[in-house]
Design an enzyme around this catalytic site. Structure first.
Site, mmCIF file in Angstrom:
data_model
loop_
_atom_site.group_PDB
_atom_site.id
_atom_site.type_symbol
_atom_site.label_atom_id
_atom_site.label_comp_id
_atom_site.label_asym_id
_atom_site.label_seq_id
_atom_site.Cartn_x
_atom_site.Cartn_y
_atom_site.Cartn_z
ATOM 1 N N HIS A 1 28.735 43.918 43.843
ATOM 2 C CA HIS A 1 29.729 42.920 43.439
ATOM 3 C C HIS A 1 29.545 42.860 41.707
ATOM 4 C CE1 HIS A 1 29.679 40.873 47.159
ATOM 5 N NE2 HIS A 1 28.475 41.354 47.453
ATOM 6 N N TYR B 1 23.140 38.682 42.984
ATOM 7 C CA TYR B 1 24.235 39.852 42.790
ATOM 8 C C TYR B 1 23.595 40.957 41.600
ATOM 9 C CZ TYR B 1 26.715 36.613 45.539
ATOM 10 O OH TYR B 1 27.265 35.577 46.444
ATOM 11 N N ASN C 1 35.956 34.532 42.839
ATOM 12 C CA ASN C 1 37.345 33.944 43.233
ATOM 13 C C ASN C 1 37.712 32.756 42.282
ATOM 14 O OD1 ASN C 1 34.867 32.519 44.049
ATOM 15 N ND2 ASN C 1 35.861 31.571 45.912
#
Length: 88
Positions: free
Chosen positions: A19, A14, A65
């Site tokens: 992101h 990432y 998340n």
């Protein structure tokens, strides 16, 4: 006290991707560049002063998340209410 949370995803997959745009934004701030970073609460954080307001900048080192696993303990430790948290 205020808390600014820059969300991102850990790992080389990432790095420098959309992101992690919030991490890149946070890292670009002059006050943050000069700050002393600490590793705790499943994240990296520093304390800065913005116009007389103590502000904590947090980069959770969890996936997006799961960022609550970093934000909640830090906010609880410093007694920061949800109204004083800005998530980027």
């Amino acid at each position: 006290m205020k808390l600014v949370v820059g969300l991102g995803n850990p790992g080389s997959d990432y790095h420098a991707t959309k992101h992690n745009i919030a991490w890149m934004f946070v890292d670009s701030l002059p006050l943050v560049k000069a700050a002393h970073w600490k590793a705790k609460f499943k994240g990296e954080f520093c304390e800065i002063n913005i116009k007389g307001n103590k502000t904590i900048i947090l980069k959770p080192q969890t996936y997006m998340n799961l960022s609550g696993e970093s934000v909640q303990p830090l906010a609880a430790f410093y007694k920061i209410s949800p109204q004083e948290i800005l998530v980027i």
